[in-house]
Write a protein that holds these residues in place. Structure first.
Motif, PDB file in Angstrom:
ATOM      1  N   ALA A   1       0.839  -1.202   0.000  1.00  0.00           N
ATOM      2  CA  ALA A   1       0.000   0.000   0.000  1.00  0.00           C
ATOM      3  C   ALA A   1       0.872   1.250   0.000  1.00  0.00           C
ATOM      4  O   ALA A   1       1.833   1.349   0.770  1.00  0.00           O
ATOM      5  CB  ALA A   1      -0.916  -0.004   1.215  1.00  0.00           C
ATOM      6  N   GLN A   2       0.513   2.197  -0.851  1.00  0.00           N
ATOM      7  CA  GLN A   2       1.268   3.447  -0.934  1.00  0.00           C
ATOM      8  C   GLN A   2       0.828   4.433   0.137  1.00  0.00           C
ATOM      9  O   GLN A   2       1.582   5.324   0.520  1.00  0.00           O
ATOM     10  CB  GLN A   2       1.093   4.060  -2.322  1.00  0.00           C
ATOM     11  CG  GLN A   2       1.992   5.258  -2.598  1.00  0.00           C
ATOM     12  CD  GLN A   2       1.844   5.768  -4.016  1.00  0.00           C
ATOM     13  OE1 GLN A   2       1.301   5.092  -4.881  1.00  0.00           O
ATOM     14  NE2 GLN A   2       2.315   6.997  -4.257  1.00  0.00           N
ATOM     15  N   ALA A   3      -0.404   4.287   0.590  1.00  0.00           N
ATOM     16  CA  ALA A   3      -0.940   5.178   1.627  1.00  0.00           C
ATOM     17  C   ALA A   3      -1.719   4.353   2.635  1.00  0.00           C
ATOM     18  O   ALA A   3      -2.245   3.283   2.319  1.00  0.00           O
ATOM     19  CB  ALA A   3      -1.833   6.249   1.011  1.00  0.00           C
ATOM     20  N   LEU A   4      -1.786   4.870   3.853  1.00  0.00           N
ATOM     21  CA  LEU A   4      -2.576   4.259   4.918  1.00  0.00           C
ATOM     22  C   LEU A   4      -3.458   5.339   5.519  1.00  0.00           C
ATOM     23  O   LEU A   4      -2.974   6.392   5.936  1.00  0.00           O
ATOM     24  CB  LEU A   4      -1.662   3.669   5.998  1.00  0.00           C
ATOM     25  CG  LEU A   4      -2.352   3.253   7.307  1.00  0.00           C
ATOM     26  CD1 LEU A   4      -3.282   2.066   7.070  1.00  0.00           C
ATOM     27  CD2 LEU A   4      -1.307   2.907   8.384  1.00  0.00           C
ATOM     28  N   ILE A   5      -4.754   5.075   5.540  1.00  0.00           N
ATOM     29  CA  ILE A   5      -5.698   5.960   6.234  1.00  0.00           C
ATOM     30  C   ILE A   5      -6.143   5.214   7.482  1.00  0.00           C
ATOM     31  O   ILE A   5      -6.719   4.128   7.396  1.00  0.00           O
ATOM     32  CB  ILE A   5      -6.887   6.326   5.340  1.00  0.00           C
ATOM     33  CG1 ILE A   5      -6.396   6.979   4.040  1.00  0.00           C
ATOM     34  CG2 ILE A   5      -7.844   7.265   6.072  1.00  0.00           C
ATOM     35  CD1 ILE A   5      -7.482   7.304   3.047  1.00  0.00           C
ATOM     36  N   VAL A   6      -5.853   5.792   8.649  1.00  0.00           N
ATOM     37  CA  VAL A   6      -6.020   5.072   9.907  1.00  0.00           C
ATOM     38  C   VAL A   6      -6.798   5.922  10.904  1.00  0.00           C
ATOM     39  O   VAL A   6      -6.569   7.126  11.033  1.00  0.00           O
ATOM     40  CB  VAL A   6      -4.644   4.656  10.477  1.00  0.00           C
ATOM     41  CG1 VAL A   6      -3.717   5.854  10.619  1.00  0.00           C
ATOM     42  CG2 VAL A   6      -4.778   3.917  11.799  1.00  0.00           C
ATOM     43  N   SER A   7      -7.723   5.293  11.616  1.00  0.00           N
ATOM     44  CA  SER A   7      -8.448   5.986  12.692  1.00  0.00           C
ATOM     45  C   SER A   7      -7.487   6.265  13.847  1.00  0.00           C
ATOM     46  O   SER A   7      -6.636   5.431  14.186  1.00  0.00           O
ATOM     47  CB  SER A   7      -9.613   5.129  13.188  1.00  0.00           C
ATOM     48  OG  SER A   7     -10.627   5.040  12.203  1.00  0.00           O
ATOM     49  N   ALA A   8      -7.645   7.444  14.451  1.00  0.00           N
ATOM     50  CA  ALA A   8      -6.724   7.882  15.504  1.00  0.00           C
ATOM     51  C   ALA A   8      -6.536   6.850  16.621  1.00  0.00           C
ATOM     52  O   ALA A   8      -5.408   6.620  17.058  1.00  0.00           O
ATOM     53  CB  ALA A   8      -7.206   9.218  16.074  1.00  0.00           C
ATOM     54  N   PRO A   9      -7.604   6.175  17.107  1.00  0.00           N
ATOM     55  CA  PRO A   9      -7.398   5.203  18.191  1.00  0.00           C
ATOM     56  C   PRO A   9      -6.541   4.001  17.790  1.00  0.00           C
ATOM     57  O   PRO A   9      -6.055   3.278  18.665  1.00  0.00           O
ATOM     58  CB  PRO A   9      -8.832   4.757  18.529  1.00  0.00           C
ATOM     59  CG  PRO A   9      -9.701   5.873  18.070  1.00  0.00           C
ATOM     60  CD  PRO A   9      -9.046   6.380  16.824  1.00  0.00           C
ATOM     61  N   LEU A  10      -6.359   3.771  16.490  1.00  0.00           N
ATOM     62  CA  LEU A  10      -5.593   2.617  16.025  1.00  0.00           C
ATOM     63  C   LEU A  10      -4.163   2.967  15.646  1.00  0.00           C
ATOM     64  O   LEU A  10      -3.369   2.088  15.321  1.00  0.00           O
ATOM     65  CB  LEU A  10      -6.299   1.985  14.816  1.00  0.00           C
ATOM     66  CG  LEU A  10      -7.753   1.582  15.033  1.00  0.00           C
ATOM     67  CD1 LEU A  10      -8.381   1.129  13.716  1.00  0.00           C
ATOM     68  CD2 LEU A  10      -7.859   0.478  16.077  1.00  0.00           C
ATOM     69  N   LEU A  11      -3.846   4.254  15.682  1.00  0.00           N
ATOM     70  CA  LEU A  11      -2.536   4.711  15.218  1.00  0.00           C
ATOM     71  C   LEU A  11      -1.389   4.091  16.018  1.00  0.00           C
ATOM     72  O   LEU A  11      -0.357   3.700  15.449  1.00  0.00           O
ATOM     73  CB  LEU A  11      -2.469   6.236  15.297  1.00  0.00           C
ATOM     74  CG  LEU A  11      -1.158   6.891  14.840  1.00  0.00           C
ATOM     75  CD1 LEU A  11      -0.868   6.573  13.380  1.00  0.00           C
ATOM     76  CD2 LEU A  11      -1.229   8.412  15.059  1.00  0.00           C
ATOM     77  N   ALA A  12      -1.561   3.967  17.319  1.00  0.00           N
ATOM     78  CA  ALA A  12      -0.466   3.473  18.172  1.00  0.00           C
ATOM     79  C   ALA A  12      -0.045   2.055  17.805  1.00  0.00           C
ATOM     80  O   ALA A  12       1.123   1.684  17.982  1.00  0.00           O
ATOM     81  CB  ALA A  12      -0.887   3.536  19.637  1.00  0.00           C
TER      82      ALA A  12
END
Length: 522
Positions: free
Chosen positions: A118-129
């Protein structure tokens, strides 16, 4: 609606062009549903017109970042109204969203992000860690965008969307072009990336949504299965969006209480659950019609076989029948199901238009009614193979037929009786034992909530059934485990009863609710 379907087919034939975002998003605005709610979550709402604008903004945002058509974008997002905009916005641009399970570990995400490139990742803030420590290990990953937070140093999704234009010329994608990926649940090994084409969501909606569910524009759908899951994607997007209906999204992990609260608050007409959730809800005294939806007309179950007692008890308790069916990541959604006017508990129903079914033996020959065989399915929603797994693709996708890995018996009336996964079947005294049949017998005892049965060798090296059970009253074990053995013997046969019964607090499951029997075998 008839003229729309004819127009769509003619359009594909003439122009060899089909983009799923036009069919699933734009058509609802053209049909006058622009101001109608497409999605609601506990905090926000999104109309079809707003969804159309959001998809245009996402398409502009992604292409503005230099992400090109057919490039993959990983989507690791909670089920909120942001998710559909990201998903269909990528599809509109001809960019391929790769939907990732939100309940995995860092090592599992590393595998999927490396595998998909994947060239980009769109992630919900609670899952970032969970994923942030991986970024330095992923040379293909150029962009990280955070949804629902301040970004903590990363670009914020809402800010990027606000800066993007709200009109976009939809990519002229081919009907057979890959639109999105879903990863298999990995219940027996590493997940496999399944590629699905642009026409698949509408195929599911036309054949299952309309023919089986009778989906209507005034329906409100609520799926406990998440959007990253094929079952959830069909239940919350493909099926309701095909007619301009509304979908309710729950960002949190579904529990009996959170599901009841959402049902009571939003009054869905269709509820999509999995067998383990139905069983857990029935074990909760708060699960009553008064605490649920007062508009519920259908309940649906998939993911695993629904035990007969669970289905009957739910209908008695809640006053609404449960349509048990089976689907798969490879087929995108349900392809075999009971119907509202033809519910036969203890079965997965009968074949319905749009899909053809076969039961075959180990040599690929069709078996007779009453004999057990592996289920093969043919239908237009089949995936286009696994990414970078040629041998597994060739073993699963057999021309027009797709192997499901599920064992079934079809009776003389055409109803399909689930026996278990091919890998879970075993013989006792030379006779096949269906783990699911034994589990159903155990669950029919009022003291049991859930059960899982696996093969286990005794001291002489002979294979016998072993059962793991979750009890209504975990502390009350005295005598009960032996009682369960006798209960199975009298219910389905002496050789099928579990020689060992172990009480456990919970059964190991995938994030989509499937029991991981291989962990119990080990």
């Amino acid at each position: 609606m008839k003229t729309e379907v004819v127009w769509e087919a003619a359009f594909v034939t003439r122009a060899n062009h089909y983009n799923a975002a036009e069919v699933m998003v734009d058509r609802n605005v053209s049909n006058g549903f622009g101001e109608k709610y497409a999605f609601v979550d506990p905090h926000r709402t999104l109309t079809y017109a707003q969804l159309q604008t959001a998809t245009n903004q996402i398409a502009n945002m992604l292409t503005g970042l230099g992400i090109h058509r057919e490039t993959r974008v990983a989507v690791l997002m909670l089920d909120t109204v942001d998710y559909p905009g990201v998903f269909w916005g990528a599809v509109r641009a001809g960019i391929v969203p790769v939907c990732l399970n939100t309940l995995l570990t860092g090592d599992q995400y590393l595998y999927m992000l490396e595998d998909s490139r994947a060239q980009a990742l769109i992630v919900s803030a609670p899952l970032l860690a969970v994923v942030e420590p991986l970024f330095g290990k992923l040379p293909f990953l150029e962009h990280i965008i955070v949804s629902g937070g301040d970004g903590t140093g990363y670009p914020d999704l809402s800010s990027l969307m606000a800066e993007a234009g709200d009109t976009f010329e939809t990519a002229r994608t081919h009907p057979d072009e890959t639109a999105f990926w879903l990863y298999s649940s990995g219940s027996t090994g590493a997940p496999k990336g399944v590629r699905h084409v642009h026409t698949s969501p509408a195929y599911v909606a036309d054949n299952y949504g309309r023919n089986v569910l009778g989906i209507r524009h005034d329906d409100v759908c609520f799926s406990a299965a998440k959007l990253f899951f094929a079952y959830g994607l069909g239940a919350s997007m493909a099926v309701p969006m095909s007619v301009g209906a509304t979908a309710v999204l729950l960002p949190d992990r579904p529990t009996p209480r959170s599901v009841l609260e959402m049902m009571h608050r939003f009054n869905p007409t269709l509820f999509f659950g999995v067998p383990t959730l139905y069983a857990a809800m029935l074990a909760d005294a708060a699960c009553t019609p008064e605490n649920g939806s007062n508009r519920l007309r259908l309940c649906i179950s998939a993911g695993e076989g629904l035990p007969e007692d669970v289905g009957r008890n739910w209908e008695r308790r809640m006053g609404v029948g449960v349509l048990d069916g089976i689907g798969s990541t490879e087929m995108l959604h349900v392809f075999l199901s009971n119907r509202p006017d033809d519910i036969r508990y203890g079965t997965s129903g009968r074949e319905f238009p749009g899909y053809k079914l076969r039961l075959v033996d180990e040599n690929g020959n069709d078996v007779k009614d009453g004999e057990m065989g592996e289920l093969l399915v043919s239908g237009g929603s089949a995936g286009d193979g696994y990414w970078n797994q040629r041998a597994k693709s060739r073993a699963t996708f057999l021309g027009e037929w797709t192997r499901t890995g599920d064992k079934y018996i079809r009776d003389e009336e055409g109803y399909y009786h689930y026996c278990g996964r091919t890998d879970d079947m075993f013989k006792v005294s030379g006779r096949w034992v269906s783990p699911f049949e034994v589990e159903q017998a155990i669950i029919s005892h009022p003291a049991v909530i859930e059960a899982a049965v696996v093969a286990h060798e005794d001291e002489e090296g002979l294979v016998k059934p072993k059962a793991f059970v979750v009890l209504n009253q975990p502390g009350e074990v005295n005598g009960l485990l032996e009682e369960l053995k006798i209960h199975v013997q009298t219910s389905i046969g002496v050789w099928k009863y579990p020689r060992w019964v172990v009480a456990v607090d919970e059964l190991p499951k995938t994030a989509t609710g499937k029991i991981q029997r291989f962990k119990l075998r080990n």
